[in-house]
Design a protein around this motif. Structure first.
Motif: not given
Length: 444
Positions: A45-52, A201-213, A215-218
């Motif tokens: 919730p803190e990294v991606l925000g709602e409703p992810w 699961p590959i579909f979700t992982s592909a989204w997360l492995f591109t969205a998280l970097p 979101a985490l890059s400040k």
């Protein structure tokens, strides 16, 4: 209520075996990325925000409903034991979720609040019109989304877990599917439903492995050009000596081999043919190419000055030497303005703020923007485009391979325009370009 899954969730949560299986499937979707970036589910919730977080959990939940175990399937078990208590629409919806694989779709013909057409880019399903009120308010032409498309009587709807995919995420997804299914990465994917069901699961992982970097890059990433030089924008202004005319300077610059004419008073400074960047870069690369050659800078005669723009200190030194050697007798020593990436971004934001404060009537502003875009894209049809291998769109459409590239290029243009904050740009109609290039049939 149709699509009410509350009783189904209660049923699952009351059975330790099935609830444990649900947790295992959700973990398959989330844990590879969470472990890679040292995160817990509670951090999302803190990294991606709602409703992810809820949407991502929903991706795992919908996958779980399709899983077949030795002792059966949870949807079959629920309908057998509790189906009598569910409306017919709910029973049909649960059955459809059980049998329908997730897939990657291209969005077109969006009618906000009403419907959209989805083309399957992974499976073998034909394009369908989907009735959808909420998602169509934000989705744009040629967006890519991952979702389940469910047939309900004579219409189609989408499931609750929808992920919007960037082009980076699409590339990662195709790479993952090709690897897992042992398919040649250069071949077009056309997978059967039973193949895709195993790969959710590959579909979700592909989204997360591109969205998280992202979101985490400040901080801003490190920017370099193709030669590994730190980006530092240099604007050089060479005043003319007294009595010198543009024509005299122009003749001198035209003799420089690496200066390619780009109009009567403009040149593009290009790297030599066959030259390559000396090393790989870890940061983001800001550079462009034309005809396979790196663009090193832009040169323009304006009034009584020669203006040059480059993106590094090393290039500024090199072009200063080239220009003074070719036309030094006509020019004074240059005045140089240096700006960082952060300063450039701040200046662009200031310009946008000034535009927002303008008093130009909206309809007049639209006409101005449309006129500018018409002229720009009219010229672009005959200009070399790096994404088309240095060919112009009019040249590229003459071959089968080129037409495929032009279609993708047009889709990217149209999609980027549709997501622009300027309303006139967002509403710009690219239909004439598709028609001009003879590609109307691909705009579906």
């Amino acid at each position: 209520m149709r699509n009410d899954i509350s009783d189904l969730l209660t049923f699952i949560s009351q059975d330790d075996l099935w609830f444990g299986r649900l947790q295992e499937v959700v973990a398959e979707h989330l844990m590879p990325a969470l472990e890679e970036f040292d995160l817990d589910y509670d951090d999302l919730p803190e990294v991606l925000g709602e409703p992810w977080p809820g949407v991502l959990w929903g991706c795992g939940f919908e996958d779980f409903l399709s899983r077949q175990y030795e002792d059966g399937n949870i949807v079959d078990l629920y309908l057998k034991r509790r189906g009598w208590n569910e409306p017919a629409a709910n029973r049909e919806y649960f059955g459809a979720l059980r049998d329908t694989p997730v897939s990657l779709y291209e969005v077109s013909e969006v009618k906000p609040g009403t419907s959209m057409v989805l083309k399957d880019l992974v499976g073998d399903a034909k394009p369908v019109t989907v009735l959808e009120g909420s998602a169509t308010q934000s989705l744009k032409q040629w967006d890519r989304i991952v979702v389940r498309v469910i047939a309900e009587n004579d219409v189609h709807v989408i499931s609750g877990a929808l992920l919007a995919f960037s082009r980076e995420a699409v590339a990662l997804l195709f790479d993952g599917l090709s690897t897992v299914l042992n398919v040649d990465k250069n071949d077009k994917l056309s997978l059967a439903s039973n193949q895709i069901l195993k790969c959710a699961p590959i579909f979700t992982s592909a989204w997360l492995f591109t969205a998280l970097p992202r979101a985490l890059s400040k901080e801003l990433p490190e920017f370099t050009n193709a030669y590994g030089e730190d980006i530092m924008f240099h604007d050089l202004r060479f005043p003319f000596e007294t009595g010198v005319r543009q024509k005299e300077v122009s003749l001198c610059l035209s003799e420089v081999n690496c200066f390619a004419a780009d109009g009567a008073r403009c040149w593009t400074w290009l790297a030599p043919h066959g030259s390559k960047a000396p090393r790989e870069n870890d940061g983001l690369v800001l550079d462009s190419q034309t005809d396979g050659r790196t663009v090193l800078g832009h040169i323009e005669l304006k009034g009584k000055s020669l203006l040059i723009n480059v993106n590094s200190s090393a290039r500024a030194d090199r072009v200063r030497h080239l220009v003074m050697k070719a036309a030094g007798q006509h020019l004074k020593q240059p005045l140089t303005t240096i700006r960082t990436v952060e300063q450039m971004m701040a200046e662009e934001q200031d310009e946008l703020d000034l535009e927002d404060a303008d008093e130009i009537p909206p309809e007049i502003a639209r006409q101005i923007v449309r006129g500018h875009m018409d002229r720009h894209y009219r010229e672009t049809l005959d200009a070399p485009i790096p994404a088309l291998g240095g060919k112009s769109p009019n040249q590229a459409v003459r071959s089968k391979e080129g037409r495929v590239k032009v279609v993708e290029w047009l889709k990217k243009l149209e999609n980027n325009s549709a997501m622009h904050q300027n309303e006139a740009i967002e509403e710009y109609d690219f239909g004439w370009m598709w028609a001009e290039l003879g590609l109307q049939e691909y705009r579906k």
